[in-house]
Every structure is written in structure tokens, then in C-alpha cells.
Design a protein around this motif. Structure first.
Motif, PDB file in Angstrom:
ATOM      1  N   ASN A  75       0.837  -1.217   0.000  1.00 16.98           N
ATOM      2  CA  ASN A  75       0.000   0.000   0.000  1.00 16.98           C
ATOM      3  C   ASN A  75       0.867   1.260   0.000  1.00 16.98           C
ATOM      4  OD1 ASN A  75      -2.544   1.169  -0.156  1.00 16.98           O
ATOM      5  ND2 ASN A  75      -2.601   1.537   2.054  1.00 16.98           N
ATOM      6  N   GLN A  76       2.007   1.162   0.676  1.00 21.47           N
ATOM      7  CA  GLN A  76       2.937   2.295   0.646  1.00 21.47           C
ATOM      8  C   GLN A  76       3.412   2.537  -0.796  1.00 21.47           C
ATOM      9  OE1 GLN A  76       6.047   2.235   3.622  1.00 21.47           O
ATOM     10  NE2 GLN A  76       4.781   1.031   5.001  1.00 21.47           N
ATOM     11  N   LEU A  77       3.753   1.445  -1.465  1.00 21.66           N
ATOM     12  CA  LEU A  77       4.191   1.579  -2.857  1.00 21.66           C
ATOM     13  C   LEU A  77       3.088   2.163  -3.731  1.00 21.66           C
ATOM     14  CD1 LEU A  77       6.136  -1.631  -3.945  1.00 21.66           C
ATOM     15  CD2 LEU A  77       7.013   0.694  -3.699  1.00 21.66           C
ATOM     16  N   ARG A  78       1.875   1.655  -3.532  1.00 27.94           N
ATOM     17  CA  ARG A  78       0.750   2.179  -4.336  1.00 27.94           C
ATOM     18  C   ARG A  78       0.648   3.692  -4.163  1.00 27.94           C
ATOM     19  NH1 ARG A  78      -1.755  -2.891  -3.203  1.00 27.94           N
ATOM     20  NH2 ARG A  78      -2.566  -2.180  -1.197  1.00 27.94           N
ATOM     21  N   HIS A  79       0.807   4.144  -2.904  1.00 30.32           N
ATOM     22  CA  HIS A  79       0.696   5.582  -2.645  1.00 30.32           C
ATOM     23  C   HIS A  79       1.813   6.368  -3.325  1.00 30.32           C
ATOM     24  CE1 HIS A  79      -2.537   4.738   0.116  1.00 30.32           C
ATOM     25  NE2 HIS A  79      -2.707   6.033   0.298  1.00 30.32           N
TER      26      HIS A  79
END
Ligand SMILES: Cc1ncc(COP(=O)(O)O)c(C=O)c1O
Length: 425
Positions: free
Chosen positions: A293-297
Motif C-alpha cells: 500500500n505504501q508503494l501504491r501511494h
């Protein structure tokens, strides 16, 4: 038109008119929920790109080559490029940042739990079993109060002024060694929209506290959520450093109201002393946060400027709603000498002060007409607004027309309650 200047006969006439309007609204069977501050669907739509910002195998690797599809001890504090992005946008030192799961409130709860169980560096051991007090600027955020109360911490109300907490009161109260902290939303505060002035930040940083382990929970949830214009907030770490009190601050924020509430990314920031205290407990609790999710952000935002641009699109959507609230209060309350709603430049709320003794009844009448507001009292510790005057208005979710209707209902109810109060009925 000012109700206070009206004669009894005029007030009785007004009461008749308002009662008729009230019954008219009743027949409309409205159903409007404005209890919590959540983004509207248009705002959520702004972040749809996040659902496909990580698609390929290659997308799953960080800039330092770490695979985010699996546990990675070297990313315990977060994906480096997202820490850098947060550091720039939120103006906090990159190495102070610890990225977590989806909820900053969860991080605050866990932090308070750790204070209770383990105590803090420089303190006298676990807080559990001791008489612990926290300063709570109010009107404030009900969920903050609830967390502290859950752990048996005594909530000490401090009045919120247009510049931040009443610092004369704070400086006096911190002479009590039982007062171990203060919890606050320093920018576009929930619900007042207040941004702490430079003087307030300096006084918070400078003051000597009787408790050596005094901490400020600096919940900067609305750091980048301007609606009309950004209002600068002093860099709390830098100011505290000036006075040798950098370990006083535990900073929290998240992208809950930037991307998706409940599916955003939360982080905390703290100086090395606090980080060394926090890390062992965190590392016992979890092998690591949701890095995908961090990467997606970070893949969605890409750059600090793009993230700021994203917030300007939020602001444009919010502005119409904030305008609607202000206009309705201006025509529906102000001419009668009722209400003070401040002048928030950002955030998610209005804090409406009615005449004393009018908030609860107004809330109840609104409910009767199908308009569900945040319960009266919620903005004060223990749900107890001593003057029974404050209502939190959460204008972001409803469509503008619905919002206007809800605010008109609120104005009629507030006027009705106040007229009855003046007539002592
Ligand atoms: C001041 C404040 N802090 C924290 C939160 C919750 O944030 P999160 O979703 O990161 O737990 C909210 C949500 O309304 C809030 O207003």
C-alpha cells in the motif's frame, strides 16, 4: 431582528413562525447524515488511480531494490521513497518518520498503551496504576478523548482559542507533575479549524513541565487539507529543538483524507530518543507494515508537487461545501444574533457555538427532522460541554444541495431553541 432585543410579544410571534417552519420540515421526511467527517464520493474518485499504480512485478520493488511483496526488515520504518515524500510534504525530518498501517488513530492508541505499560524515557516507569492527567484542548476530537479515557487517564479541559490552546492555562497546569501530556490537532483543528499560532507553538515547546516524561501528541491529521488557503504552522520539531525539548513531541498523520479513509497510509514521527523507546515494542508487535500500500501511494503521487496538486483538487470540492455552510449561517443565524462559527481556512469541520444551553436541544430537534449531526457534547472530554453550546458541523460528505437543506434545518432548530430559552419555556 436580534432576538435579545425583541419584546416578549415579538418573540412569541417568532416562536409561532418557527414552529410552523419546523412542522413543514417534518413533513419532508429528510434523512441527512452529517455525523462524521468523511470525504464525499467525488473526493474518493480523485484517488482511483491508486488501485492500479502497482501492476507489474517490477512495480513491486523499491528504489533500493527491496521486494515489497514479502517481509523486509530493512523497510520496517517504511518504503524509503514514501518516507522522503512524506518528509517533504509534511515538513518533518525523514529519519524521524515511521510509516505504519492504515490508521494514525491506531498508532496513537498503541502509543498511549505503551506509555501505560512501559512508561517513557526519563519517567518513573509504567503509567499504569498512577494518577495520570492529559490536557485536552476543547472543542476537540472525541476519539482522542475516548482513547485517553479508556486507559483511565484524567482528561483536563483547556479552552481552545482562535490561536490554539489557552496557553496561560496550559503553562499553569503543567506545574502539576500528574499532568503527563497534551493531545491536540495543531492545524485546521478538529473541529475548530484553528491553526496554532507561532506564539502558541513556541510556548508549548518552551514551557517547563513538572513531569519529566511530558509528551505532546501532535496529531497533524489535517496538515495539508486547506480549503481556501494554506496557513503555515511552525515546525514543531525545530522549535522544540531550540528549547532542548525535542523529545516532547510525538507526531502523527495519515493519508486517510488524502486518498481513502481506512485504506490510506499512516505515519508517526519522533526524535531518536523516542524512536529508540518505540521501536522494540513495535518490532515485537509486527514483522512490518503493508508495504504494497505504501508503494501504491508513492507510485500514485510520484512527487511532492503532484501530491500538493492532488490536495488542491480536494480543496476545490470542499470549497463549495464550506461556502454553503457559511452562507446559510450568515443568513439563517447571524441576523438573529445567534452563533459563532469561526473562519476555518481548511480542515474538515466547522465548530458552531450557539448561545449557552442551546446545543443539546438543537441537536435533538435536528434529529427529529432527520438531520443527524455529531452528538452535542462530543467535542468536550466525557461528552460534557460545560456551557452546552458547541456543535461540530461535518459538511464534507453530503451533496451541496443536501448540505444546504441540512444547514437550514439546523438554523431553524437553533433559532427555535433560543427563542424558547429567551421566553423561559
Ligand atoms: C484529528 C484526527 N485524527 C485522526 C483521525 C483518524 O485518522 P486515521 O484514519 O489515520 O486513523 C481523524 C479522522 O477523522 C481525525 O479527525
Amino acid at each position: 431582528m436580534n432576538y435579545e432585543k425583541m419584546t416578549e410579544t415579538e418573540l412569541r410571534h417568532e416562536l409561532e413562525l418557527l414552529s410552523a417552519q419546523f412542522e413543514q420540515y417534518r413533513s419532508q421526511n429528510l434523512k441527512l447524515n452529517m455525523a462524521r467527517g468523511v470525504p464525499c464520493p467525488e473526493q474518493l474518485d480523485l484517488s482511483m488511480g491508486i488501485t492500479h499504480s502497482v501492476e507489474t512485478r517490477e512495480d513491486c520493488f523499491t528504489e533500493n531494490g527491496t521486494d515489497c511483496r514479502t517481509y523486509a526488515a530493512n523497510l520496517f520504518a517504511g518504503v524509503p521513497e514514501l518516507r522522503r515524500l512524506f518528509a517533504e510534504v509534511f515538513d518533518v525530518p525523514e529519519d524521524y518518520i515511521i510509516i505504519g498501517g492504515n490508521s494514525s488513530l491506531n498508532m496513537i492508541y498503541d502509543t498511549v498503551a505503551r506509555m501505560m505499560l512501559f512508561g517513557l524515557p526519563g519517567g518513573d516507569g509504567p503509567w499504569f496504576g498512577k494518577h495520570i492527567k492529559f490536557l485536552c484542548p476543547a472543542p476537540g476530537y472525541d476519539r482522542h478523548f475516548k482513547i485517553l479515557d479508556t486507559f483511565g487517564i484524567e482528561l483536563v479541559t483547556v479552552e481552545m482559542t482562535p490561536d490554539g490552546p489557552d496557553m496561560d492555562a496550559v503553562e499553569e497546569l503543567v506545574k502539576d507533575p500528574d499532568v503527563r501530556g497534551l493531545i491536540c490537532v495543531p492545524k485546521f483543528s478538529n473541529p475548530t479549524g484553528v491553526v496554532f499560532s507561532s506564539e502558541v507553538v513556541h510556548r508549548l515547546a518552551k514551557m517547563e513541565t513538572a513531569a519529566p516524561d511530558f509528551r505532546i501528541i501532535w496529531d497533524n491529521a489535517y496538515a495539508i487539507h486547506y480549503v481556501y488557503e494554506d496557513v503555515p504552522l511552525d515546525d514543531i520539531f525545530a522549535v522544540c529543538r531550540e528549547y532542548g525539548h525535542e523529545d516532547r513531541v510525538l507526531y502523527f498523520s495519515s493519508t486517510s483524507k488524502v486518498t481513502f479513509p481506512g485504506a490510506g497510509v499512516a505515519f508517526m514521527a519522533m526524535d531518536p530518543l523516542n524512536r529508540d523507546w518505540m521501536m522494540p515494542a513495535l518490532q515485537t508487535q509486527t514483522i512490518g507494515p503493508d508495504k504494497m500500500n505504501q508503494l501504491r501511494h508513492v507510485r500514485f503521487f510520484k512527487t511532492p508537487d503532484a501530491m500538493r496538486e492532488h490536495m488542491s483538487r480536494h480543496a476545490a470540492i470542499m470549497r463549495a461545501r464550506f461556502d454553503a455552510v457559511k452562507e446559510t449561517f450568515q443568513t439563517g443565524l447571524a441576523p438573529y444574533g445567534i452563533g459563532d462559527w469561526g473562519d476555518p481556512k481548511g480542515g474538515y469541520f466547522f465548530s458552531l457555538n450557539l448561545p449557552d444551553g442551546c446545543a443539546q436541544k438543537t441537536y435533538e430537534l435536528c434529529r427529529e427532522l432527520g438531520v443527524n449531526l455529531t452528538p452535542s457534547g462530543a467535542t468536550y472530554p466525557h461528552g460534557n460541554d460545560p456551557r452546552d453550546r458547541n456543535l461540530r458541523i461535518a459538511p464534507t460528505f453530503p451533496a451541496v444541495e443536501e448540505l444546504k437543506a441540512a444547514m437550514e434545518v439546523l438554523c431553524i432548530c437553533a433559532r427555535l431553541v433560543y427563542v424558547k430559552k429567551l421566553l423561559s419555556e
